[in-house]
Design a protein around this motif. Structure first.
Motif, PDB file in Angstrom:
ATOM      1  N   ARG A 166     -12.661  -0.154 -14.454  1.00 25.78           N
ATOM      2  CA  ARG A 166     -11.993  -1.415 -14.190  1.00 25.78           C
ATOM      3  C   ARG A 166     -12.974  -2.500 -13.742  1.00 25.78           C
ATOM      4  O   ARG A 166     -12.893  -3.636 -14.186  1.00 25.78           O
ATOM      5  CB  ARG A 166     -10.926  -1.214 -13.105  1.00 25.78           C
ATOM      6  CG  ARG A 166      -9.803  -0.272 -13.502  1.00 25.78           C
ATOM      7  CD  ARG A 166      -8.923  -0.884 -14.562  1.00 25.78           C
ATOM      8  NE  ARG A 166      -8.227  -2.050 -14.046  1.00 25.78           N
ATOM      9  CZ  ARG A 166      -7.665  -2.974 -14.821  1.00 25.78           C
ATOM     10  NH1 ARG A 166      -7.773  -2.881 -16.138  1.00 25.78           N
ATOM     11  NH2 ARG A 166      -7.024  -3.993 -14.288  1.00 25.78           N
ATOM     12  N   TYR A 167     -13.891  -2.147 -12.851  1.00 24.32           N
ATOM     13  CA  TYR A 167     -14.845  -3.142 -12.362  1.00 24.32           C
ATOM     14  C   TYR A 167     -15.712  -3.659 -13.500  1.00 24.32           C
ATOM     15  O   TYR A 167     -15.965  -4.867 -13.593  1.00 24.32           O
ATOM     16  CB  TYR A 167     -15.721  -2.537 -11.268  1.00 24.32           C
ATOM     17  CG  TYR A 167     -16.760  -3.494 -10.726  1.00 24.32           C
ATOM     18  CD1 TYR A 167     -16.420  -4.452  -9.784  1.00 24.32           C
ATOM     19  CD2 TYR A 167     -18.084  -3.450 -11.184  1.00 24.32           C
ATOM     20  CE1 TYR A 167     -17.364  -5.347  -9.294  1.00 24.32           C
ATOM     21  CE2 TYR A 167     -19.039  -4.340 -10.691  1.00 24.32           C
ATOM     22  CZ  TYR A 167     -18.671  -5.286  -9.759  1.00 24.32           C
ATOM     23  OH  TYR A 167     -19.607  -6.162  -9.276  1.00 24.32           O
ATOM     24  N   PHE A 170       0.848  -1.190   0.000  1.00 23.77           N
ATOM     25  CA  PHE A 170       0.000   0.000   0.000  1.00 23.77           C
ATOM     26  C   PHE A 170       0.886   1.243   0.000  1.00 23.77           C
ATOM     27  O   PHE A 170       1.909   1.289   0.687  1.00 23.77           O
ATOM     28  CB  PHE A 170      -0.922   0.022   1.227  1.00 23.77           C
ATOM     29  CG  PHE A 170      -1.928  -1.085   1.253  1.00 23.77           C
ATOM     30  CD1 PHE A 170      -2.826  -1.257   0.208  1.00 23.77           C
ATOM     31  CD2 PHE A 170      -1.976  -1.966   2.323  1.00 23.77           C
ATOM     32  CE1 PHE A 170      -3.749  -2.283   0.234  1.00 23.77           C
ATOM     33  CE2 PHE A 170      -2.902  -2.994   2.357  1.00 23.77           C
ATOM     34  CZ  PHE A 170      -3.785  -3.150   1.302  1.00 23.77           C
ATOM     35  N   ASP A 171       0.444   2.249  -0.732  1.00 24.94           N
ATOM     36  CA  ASP A 171       1.176   3.506  -0.790  1.00 24.94           C
ATOM     37  C   ASP A 171       0.166   4.653  -0.830  1.00 24.94           C
ATOM     38  O   ASP A 171      -0.272   5.084  -1.887  1.00 24.94           O
ATOM     39  CB  ASP A 171       2.080   3.536  -2.017  1.00 24.94           C
ATOM     40  CG  ASP A 171       2.986   4.762  -2.053  1.00 24.94           C
ATOM     41  OD1 ASP A 171       3.055   5.470  -1.027  1.00 24.94           O
ATOM     42  OD2 ASP A 171       3.608   5.006  -3.101  1.00 24.94           O
ATOM     43  N   GLY A 172      -0.239   5.101   0.367  1.00 24.52           N
ATOM     44  CA  GLY A 172      -1.206   6.184   0.461  1.00 24.52           C
ATOM     45  C   GLY A 172      -2.652   5.726   0.324  1.00 24.52           C
ATOM     46  O   GLY A 172      -3.492   6.452  -0.234  1.00 24.52           O
ATOM     47  N   LEU A 173      -2.977   4.544   0.834  1.00 27.63           N
ATOM     48  CA  LEU A 173      -4.339   4.019   0.727  1.00 27.63           C
ATOM     49  C   LEU A 173      -5.314   4.848   1.564  1.00 27.63           C
ATOM     50  O   LEU A 173      -5.054   5.158   2.727  1.00 27.63           O
ATOM     51  CB  LEU A 173      -4.365   2.563   1.210  1.00 27.63           C
ATOM     52  CG  LEU A 173      -5.736   1.877   1.223  1.00 27.63           C
ATOM     53  CD1 LEU A 173      -6.275   1.712  -0.199  1.00 27.63           C
ATOM     54  CD2 LEU A 173      -5.658   0.521   1.918  1.00 27.63           C
ATOM     55  N   GLU A 174      -6.425   5.207   0.959  1.00 28.74           N
ATOM     56  CA  GLU A 174      -7.505   5.934   1.632  1.00 28.74           C
ATOM     57  C   GLU A 174      -8.797   5.149   1.444  1.00 28.74           C
ATOM     58  O   GLU A 174      -9.144   4.774   0.326  1.00 28.74           O
ATOM     59  CB  GLU A 174      -7.671   7.339   1.052  1.00 28.74           C
ATOM     60  CG  GLU A 174      -6.477   8.249   1.231  1.00 28.74           C
ATOM     61  CD  GLU A 174      -6.467   8.922   2.607  1.00 28.74           C
ATOM     62  OE1 GLU A 174      -7.504   8.838   3.298  1.00 28.74           O
ATOM     63  OE2 GLU A 174      -5.442   9.521   2.963  1.00 28.74           O
ATOM     64  N   GLU A 194      -5.858  -1.330  -6.814  1.00 26.44           N
ATOM     65  CA  GLU A 194      -4.867  -1.469  -7.876  1.00 26.44           C
ATOM     66  C   GLU A 194      -3.596  -0.754  -7.441  1.00 26.44           C
ATOM     67  O   GLU A 194      -3.623   0.440  -7.121  1.00 26.44           O
ATOM     68  CB  GLU A 194      -5.394  -0.890  -9.189  1.00 26.44           C
ATOM     69  CG  GLU A 194      -4.499  -1.183 -10.379  1.00 26.44           C
ATOM     70  CD  GLU A 194      -5.151  -0.809 -11.699  1.00 26.44           C
ATOM     71  OE1 GLU A 194      -4.653   0.106 -12.370  1.00 26.44           O
ATOM     72  OE2 GLU A 194      -6.196  -1.423 -12.042  1.00 26.44           O
ATOM     73  N   ARG A 195      -2.499  -1.488  -7.389  1.00 29.37           N
ATOM     74  CA  ARG A 195      -1.198  -0.943  -7.001  1.00 29.37           C
ATOM     75  C   ARG A 195      -1.253  -0.204  -5.667  1.00 29.37           C
ATOM     76  O   ARG A 195      -0.698   0.875  -5.506  1.00 29.37           O
ATOM     77  CB  ARG A 195      -0.668  -0.013  -8.097  1.00 29.37           C
ATOM     78  CG  ARG A 195      -0.402  -0.722  -9.413  1.00 29.37           C
ATOM     79  CD  ARG A 195       0.133   0.209 -10.474  1.00 29.37           C
ATOM     80  NE  ARG A 195       0.372  -0.513 -11.718  1.00 29.37           N
ATOM     81  CZ  ARG A 195       0.817   0.061 -12.848  1.00 29.37           C
ATOM     82  NH1 ARG A 195       1.084   1.370 -12.850  1.00 29.37           N
ATOM     83  NH2 ARG A 195       1.004  -0.659 -13.936  1.00 29.37           N
ATOM     84  N   GLY A 196      -1.938  -0.812  -4.711  1.00 25.35           N
ATOM     85  CA  GLY A 196      -1.962  -0.278  -3.362  1.00 25.35           C
ATOM     86  C   GLY A 196      -2.869   0.918  -3.155  1.00 25.35           C
ATOM     87  O   GLY A 196      -2.786   1.579  -2.116  1.00 25.35           O
ATOM     88  N   GLY A 240      -9.660  -6.966  -7.074  1.00 25.21           N
ATOM     89  CA  GLY A 240      -8.449  -6.434  -7.685  1.00 25.21           C
ATOM     90  C   GLY A 240      -7.574  -7.536  -8.214  1.00 25.21           C
ATOM     91  O   GLY A 240      -7.837  -8.726  -8.015  1.00 25.21           O
ATOM     92  N   GLN A 241      -6.515  -7.136  -8.903  1.00 19.66           N
ATOM     93  CA  GLN A 241      -5.603  -8.107  -9.472  1.00 19.66           C
ATOM     94  C   GLN A 241      -4.779  -8.800  -8.383  1.00 19.66           C
ATOM     95  O   GLN A 241      -4.773  -8.381  -7.232  1.00 19.66           O
ATOM     96  CB  GLN A 241      -4.664  -7.408 -10.464  1.00 19.66           C
ATOM     97  CG  GLN A 241      -5.372  -6.827 -11.673  1.00 19.66           C
ATOM     98  CD  GLN A 241      -4.393  -6.150 -12.621  1.00 19.66           C
ATOM     99  OE1 GLN A 241      -3.247  -5.915 -12.251  1.00 19.66           O
ATOM    100  NE2 GLN A 241      -4.836  -5.845 -13.823  1.00 19.66           N
ATOM    101  N   ASN A 242      -4.071  -9.846  -8.793  1.00 14.54           N
ATOM    102  CA  ASN A 242      -3.182 -10.534  -7.859  1.00 14.54           C
ATOM    103  C   ASN A 242      -2.148  -9.553  -7.323  1.00 14.54           C
ATOM    104  O   ASN A 242      -1.551  -8.774  -8.084  1.00 14.54           O
ATOM    105  CB  ASN A 242      -2.456 -11.688  -8.558  1.00 14.54           C
ATOM    106  CG  ASN A 242      -3.415 -12.748  -9.051  1.00 14.54           C
ATOM    107  OD1 ASN A 242      -4.561 -12.791  -8.643  1.00 14.54           O
ATOM    108  ND2 ASN A 242      -2.934 -13.593  -9.940  1.00 14.54           N
ATOM    109  N   GLY A 243      -1.922  -9.567  -6.018  1.00 17.54           N
ATOM    110  CA  GLY A 243      -0.930  -8.685  -5.419  1.00 17.54           C
ATOM    111  C   GLY A 243      -1.411  -7.269  -5.194  1.00 17.54           C
ATOM    112  O   GLY A 243      -0.615  -6.401  -4.825  1.00 17.54           O
TER     113      GLY A 243
END
Length: 471
Positions: free
Chosen positions: A445-446, A235-239, A426-428, A252-255
């Protein structure tokens, strides 16, 4: 081996006194090995009691240390129970060992008599030779020393026993400092390993009382997190905001961080930066044990205990009425009697299919809700059921958890669409958030994932690189 060789060498030197003395002492001390042989092979006494004790002790040990059970053992507060179960089973094994050791009592008397008689004969001969002037003082001292040294034949290998006993002690001493960073989560404060600044901030904050009963509201602010020894941030700045009493589906995607989000909410880890707020309080300010009584979770690698059905649904205990109701809500009513052990290795035990075990795991979470949990985390909770069965079960879960906050992680959109809100990670970061109809109308995306029936998003590994099967 050094002791044994030393004993033989002493016997060789004693030949300088007389030929029969070393033979008498070697025979006497060697006899102890044969006389005490029964107690030395207690583990090989192939009795049902010993086999059962060994099996129970091994299972309790694996339950306490294997990673698959770790999350739920911590979440449901069963760490002490698992350790105590291992202690009890291992103690029983030691009791059998002690019982076998008692087999030494009668042979020990014979050993003492034989050894005493042999040494008395040899030392009487040495004393007589010295008294008659046939043995000078220096030779008397040497032969007396080697006569005592022959006893090492009986104790050869004792150094192996001491080494075997000392090695686990040293290992445990090394284990404590190595586990200290992870153990810091048990104090109700943020782990010191999160960094000096974070550790100081945690120390300044007072630990608050546990959250009360009822649904909880979650607010995630600017959350950053990476797994230990991993340079890639999950996670990078998840809100994200989850209103109390609502249901949220995470896709979401894997990872993308779906399972990691569940682990952080269970406080199996602490964030590197940012915060998770529970009804306005920072999660790190709440006592860990108090918070985990408010959380119920079902992970993909859920816990399977070789215990009665009652203990699988309510490991910490609960009224039978709540257990039966939870089983019914999970679609597992009539699965087995509550006292039936869920393992065929026991008399009257039964074996469950993968889907049946998954319903038991769901019942465990639903029973926790009846005991006061306010947050339910479902990480691919029905992966071993077919699509229709999953949708039907999830409808029942939503009905049973309508008064609490529910978070569902799933790749099956037939289930996801039933949630109040759907979060696309997606990407954290959260890239889309809304109801099924809102996200379908958005065409993002959904919408794409739903059209593809989520075939590209079937997880093979989680964010830690652990493999699992979600089909």
């Amino acid at each position: 081996m050094v002791e044994l060789v030393g004993g033989v060498a002493s016997a060789v030197v004693l030949f300088g006194f007389t030929w029969w003395a070393p033979l008498v002492l070697v025979a006497a001390w060697s006899a102890t090995h044969w006389l005490l042989r029964e107690s030395g092979v207690w583990r090989d006494r192939n009795t049902a009691e010993v086999r059962s004790a060994q099996r129970h002790a091994d299972y309790a040990y694996q339950l306490a240390v294997e990673p698959a059970a770790a999350k739920e053992l911590r979440l449901f507060g069963l760490a002490g129970w698992a350790v105590q179960r291992f202690t009890d089973r291992r103690r029983r094994l030691f009791e059998l060992q002690y019982k076998a050791t008692r087999l030494r009592e009668r042979p020990m008397i014979w050993c003492l008599l034989i050894v005493a008689a042999a040494n008395a004969l040899v030392f009487w001969a040495l004393g007589s030779a010295a008294a008659d002037g046939r043995l000078e003082l220096d030779r008397l001292v040497v032969f007396a020393q080697v006569a005592v040294g022959v006893s090492m034949i009986a104790f050869g290998g004792l150094n192996w026993v001491l080494d075997g006993a000392a090695a686990p002690v040293v290992a445990v001493q090394r284990l404590k400092p190595a586990m200290a960073p992870a153990g810091a989560l048990g104090t109700g404060r943020r782990a010191e390993s999160a960094g000096p600044t974070a550790g100081a901030a945690a120390t300044d904050r007072a630990v608050r009382d546990p959250v009360g009963r009822g649904a909880v509201g979650i607010r995630i602010r600017d959350l950053t997190f990476s797994y230990p020894r991993s340079g890639r941030p999950v996670f990078d700045g998840l809100e994200l905001t989850i209103p109390a009493g609502s249901s949220l589906a995470v896709v979401g995607q894997n990872g993308a961080g779906k399972t990691t989000l569940a682990k952080l909410l269970c406080r199996l880890y602490d964030p590197d930066a940012g915060s998770i707020e529970v009804d306005g309080a920072d999660l790190r300010d709440l006592p860990v044990d108090g918070w985990r009584t408010r959380v119920a979770a079902v992970f993909q690698d859920f816990l399977r205990l070789e215990l009665p059905l009652r203990d699988n649904v309510a490991p910490a205990g609960a009224p039978d009425a709540d257990i039966l109701a939870a089983l019914a809500d999970a679609g597992a009513g009539g699965l087995a009697e509550l006292d039936t052990r869920l393992a065929t290795g026991y008399e009257g035990g039964t074996e469950l299919s993968g889907g049946q075990w998954q319903r038991v795991a769901l019942a465990r979470a639903l029973c926790a809700v009846r005991q006061g949990a306010g947050l339910v985390l479902l990480d691919e909770p029905t992966a071993q059921l077919d699509v229709r069965g999953e949708a039907a079960i999830f409808d029942r879960i939503l009905a049973a958890t309508r008064d609490v906050t529910t978070i569902l992680i799933s790749h099956r959109f037939s289930t996801v669409r039933h949630a109040d809100q759907i979060c696309v990670l997606e990407r954290g970061r959260v890239v889309e958030l809304g109801s099924h109809d809102e996200l379908m109308a958005l065409g993002g995306r959904y919408h794409t994932m739903f059209g593809l029936q989520a075939q590209r998003f079937v997880a093979e590994v989680d964010e830690e690189g652990m493999s699992y099967d979600t089909l």
